[in-house]
Scaffold this active site. Structure first.
Site, short mmCIF file in Angstrom:
data_model
loop_
_atom_site.label_atom_id
_atom_site.label_comp_id
_atom_site.label_asym_id
_atom_site.label_seq_id
_atom_site.Cartn_x
_atom_site.Cartn_y
_atom_site.Cartn_z
N SER A 141 38.86 -4.16 16.67
CA SER A 141 37.84 -3.14 16.42
C SER A 141 38.36 -2.16 15.40
CB SER A 141 37.49 -2.39 17.71
OG SER A 141 36.67 -1.28 17.44
N TYR A 155 39.33 2.41 24.91
CA TYR A 155 38.89 1.24 24.14
C TYR A 155 39.75 1.08 22.88
CZ TYR A 155 35.73 -2.06 21.86
OH TYR A 155 35.20 -3.18 21.25
#
Length: 246
Positions: A141, A155
């Site tokens: 990501s 995250y």
């Protein structure tokens, strides 16, 4: 002749979103494809149908990415059912958000199990089967490089782990000609992060291009890395984020 003719790929978390797009694209490029899914068997069957339309053989394997034994067994089953393994795409993921005061140890364990341990588990199992010149790609990501808003600390942490792992494994497997790379998507229009969702306007605002990408954009990057044109790219992080990190 298609560029992946005769190759077999495994895409973890391949029943929807980015994983489904990758599986379908690699099949269109000539590969036979195994995917893992956790609970969405109907969605996995849809992907297998798309793989068949593209001309490839497809296999769906039920495996919870948080389960080390299950994800390792999925690698073995891929080889048993499709005859070999040339390409591993570590794609399985989940999304948990919340500011640090709301985060729990359970949240940490869930994210790290799927985003870090599962990548280790699948990669470790695949090493025994990949031929020289094989390919490993993990899906990370862009939040590993830039966190533009509150609520993404855990995250981002779990995805950041893939940067170091990718570089280390690239060194380990370089003598065998196996390339190991990381693709970092930004705002991609999927069920997990729809372009018409509650936070979509804010996400578009921080991109240079001003719009979401598609799952096919990520699949195209993966296809380049696992094809012959990606043979001299390894240990790299390729960010596909519309300029969020520009």
């Amino acid at each position: 002749m298609q560029k992946l003719d005769g190759k077999v790929g495994l895409v973890t978390g391949g029943s929807r979103g980015i994983g489904a797009a990758i599986a379908t694209r690699l099949a269109a490029d000539g590969a036979d494809i195994a995917i893992t899914y956790n609970t969405a068997k109907d969605r996995a069957d849809d992907v297998l149908a798309a793989v068949a339309v593209a001309g490839g053989r497809g296999v769906a394997i039920q495996a919870n990415a948080a389960d080390h034994a299950a994800i390792s067994a999925a690698v073995t089953e891929t080889v048993e059912r499709l005859g070999r393994l040339d390409i591993l795409v570590n794609n399985a993921g989940l999304f948990i958000s919340g500011e640090i005061g709301e985060a729990t140890v359970d949240h940490y364990d869930e994210l790290m199990a799927v985003h870090a341990r599962a990548v280790f588990s699948a990669t470790r199992a695949a090493v025994e089967h990949l031929p020289d010149g094989g390919r490993i790609v993990s899906i990370g990501s862009s939040l590993a490089d830039r966190v533009p808003a509150p609520g993404y600390s855990l995250y981002a942490m779990s995805k950041s782990a893939l940067i170091g792992f990718t570089k280390g494994v690239a060194r380990d497997l370089g003598p065998r000609g196996i390339t190991v790379n990381l693709v970092q998507p930004g705002s991609i229009d999927t069920e997990m992060n729809p372009a018409d969702g509650d936070h979509a306007d804010g996400e578009r605002a921080v991109t240079a291009l001003g719009h979401y990408g598609t799952a096919e954009d990520i699949a195209a990057t993966v296809a380049h890395l696992v094809g012959d044109s990606g043979r001299y790219i390894t240990g790299a992080t390729v960010t596909v984020d519309g300029g969020v990190t520009a």
